[in-house]
Design a protein around this motif. Structure first.
Motif, PDB file in Angstrom:
ATOM      1  N   UNK A   1      -6.046  11.812  -4.641  1.00  0.00           N
ATOM      2  CA  UNK A   1      -6.290  11.140  -3.366  1.00  0.00           C
ATOM      3  C   UNK A   1      -7.772  11.194  -3.022  1.00  0.00           C
ATOM      4  N   UNK A   2      -8.337  12.364  -3.134  1.00  0.00           N
ATOM      5  CA  UNK A   2      -9.749  12.509  -2.761  1.00  0.00           C
ATOM      6  C   UNK A   2     -10.661  11.782  -3.748  1.00  0.00           C
ATOM      7  N   UNK A   3     -10.459  12.022  -5.013  1.00  0.00           N
ATOM      8  CA  UNK A   3     -11.356  11.447  -6.020  1.00  0.00           C
ATOM      9  C   UNK A   3     -11.295   9.925  -6.003  1.00  0.00           C
ATOM     10  N   UNK A   4     -10.105   9.404  -5.924  1.00  0.00           N
ATOM     11  CA  UNK A   4      -9.961   7.944  -5.910  1.00  0.00           C
ATOM     12  C   UNK A   4     -10.606   7.345  -4.666  1.00  0.00           C
TER      13      UNK A   4
ATOM     14  N   UNK B   1      -6.096   1.056  -3.255  1.00  0.00           N
ATOM     15  CA  UNK B   1      -6.329   2.501  -3.337  1.00  0.00           C
ATOM     16  C   UNK B   1      -5.022   3.251  -3.574  1.00  0.00           C
ATOM     17  N   UNK B   2      -3.998   2.886  -2.814  1.00  0.00           N
ATOM     18  CA  UNK B   2      -2.725   3.601  -2.934  1.00  0.00           C
ATOM     19  C   UNK B   2      -2.089   3.388  -4.298  1.00  0.00           C
ATOM     20  N   UNK B   3      -2.215   2.179  -4.814  1.00  0.00           N
ATOM     21  CA  UNK B   3      -1.678   1.935  -6.150  1.00  0.00           C
ATOM     22  C   UNK B   3      -2.427   2.746  -7.193  1.00  0.00           C
ATOM     23  N   UNK B   4      -3.739   2.833  -7.008  1.00  0.00           N
ATOM     24  CA  UNK B   4      -4.548   3.593  -7.955  1.00  0.00           C
ATOM     25  C   UNK B   4      -4.116   5.057  -7.970  1.00  0.00           C
ATOM     26  N   UNK B   5      -3.963   5.630  -6.787  1.00  0.00           N
ATOM     27  CA  UNK B   5      -3.532   7.026  -6.711  1.00  0.00           C
ATOM     28  C   UNK B   5      -2.185   7.200  -7.396  1.00  0.00           C
ATOM     29  N   UNK B   6      -1.279   6.302  -7.088  1.00  0.00           N
ATOM     30  CA  UNK B   6       0.056   6.391  -7.691  1.00  0.00           C
ATOM     31  C   UNK B   6      -0.026   6.321  -9.206  1.00  0.00           C
ATOM     32  N   UNK B   7      -0.878   5.449  -9.712  1.00  0.00           N
ATOM     33  CA  UNK B   7      -1.021   5.307 -11.161  1.00  0.00           C
ATOM     34  C   UNK B   7      -1.549   6.589 -11.793  1.00  0.00           C
ATOM     35  N   UNK B   8      -2.562   7.166 -11.176  1.00  0.00           N
ATOM     36  CA  UNK B   8      -3.148   8.382 -11.733  1.00  0.00           C
ATOM     37  C   UNK B   8      -2.160   9.543 -11.671  1.00  0.00           C
TER      38      UNK B   8
END
Lengths: 175, 175
Positions: free
Chosen positions: A36-39, A18-25
DNA sequence: TGCTAATATTTCGAAATCGAAGTCTGCCGA
DNA sequence: TCGGCAGACTTCGATTTCGAAATATTAGCA
């Protein structure tokens, strides 16, 4: 980073992914408080869908068929048109025709012409369909409770409150 | 209730539909604090999926193809195996083979044999694939911001915090 | 009334997905 | 080393889904 080669990280845990995904976006130009919320919502839904799929095979139901059952259940016995079901399930109308064919054959739903408008068809749950719905909700609730086990009662309430604010605005954005 | 016939309610607004859904699940045996959260998350996701689908047609991309692009983007250039992509997208491995065929043809991804293990294949995003990802995230962020417009910055943060607690527990439940 | 546009559903052919083999490679114990 | 088992990917046939065209009915309007 030093000359160290990029570590072969094992993105094992859901939280890490999850954290990597947020960072990527965010790196790609997304706003952090939004991402943060959407992911998080998307991650959660994906997992829930996996679990639903598992439970549904026990009932010999596809996710799409389950969507039909829930939509009819929410209508509280009031018949619903196929197009509304298609809309609710994010699916093409022609696909719904086929689904209803199969579900009718199996005895879960009943189709009848709308007496007031002969272009319409009304669909409703049979007794068997209702039984299946109730049984499935009870089972699903077990899993869902586990998912939220990490939150206290008041935290769940706060979470629901916040989500409800978002939902209340949803229609206004459809234009 | 009084002898009054059930009103022919128009469940027009998202909030209304949400509340009826919660009531239905609770009536069927679900726990209320659970159903409020789960139903809200599902409602939100359904709407988001609708909007994503609309944006993706502009890019001539299916939701499934988009899932592949995001998964590869999250890997930050590190190649990923088809089976991992299939898993991430909740899709059968054989379907992923077909998707990758098409996306390779189109020049979005690149397939190459893993030098360390000849049973494996490595997939990575091409430059064109990266460009598409960045463009799409920027566009999606607009919609997503609108969705959360009803929340203040601190509310968004609180919402994200709560969701992250849930996500942290997700793996433990997979057994 | 009669004509046209809009709506609801189904039919039909093309594309995507699935699950079950099939093929190839790597792993491990005898 | 050899043999068999497990893992990764692909192929294949069947099912599901899609979008466009066809059908039927209603609604609006001159």
């Amino acid at each position: 980073m030093d000359g160290m080669p990029t570590a072969k990280r094992r993105p094992s845990s859901a939280k890490q992914r999850y954290q990597e995904a947020v960072a990527t976006y965010v790196a790609a130009g997304g706003d952090e408080s939004v991402q943060r919320v959407i992911t998080a919502v998307n991650s959660l839904t994906r997992k829930l869908d996996q679990w639903y799929a598992r439970q549904l095979v026990d009932l010999d139901l596809s996710p799409g068929e389950w969507a039909v059952v829930t939509e009819l259940a929410k209508a509280e016995g009031q018949p619903v048109t196929p197009s509304r079901l298609a809309d609710a399930g994010n699916v093409a109308a022609s696909s719904m025709t086929h689904r209803l064919d199969k579900m009718t054959e199996r005895g879960l739903v009943r189709r009848s012409p709308d007496p007031d408008n002969r272009t319409r068809v009304l669909v409703e749950l049979t007794d068997e369909g209702w039984q299946l719905f109730v049984a499935a909700v009870r089972e699903a609730n077990v899993v869902e409770s586990d998912v939220l086990a990490g939150l206290t009662k008041s935290q769940r309430s706060a979470l629901a409150d916040l989500l409800e604010v978002v939902i209340a605005d949803l229609d206004a954005l459809d234009t």
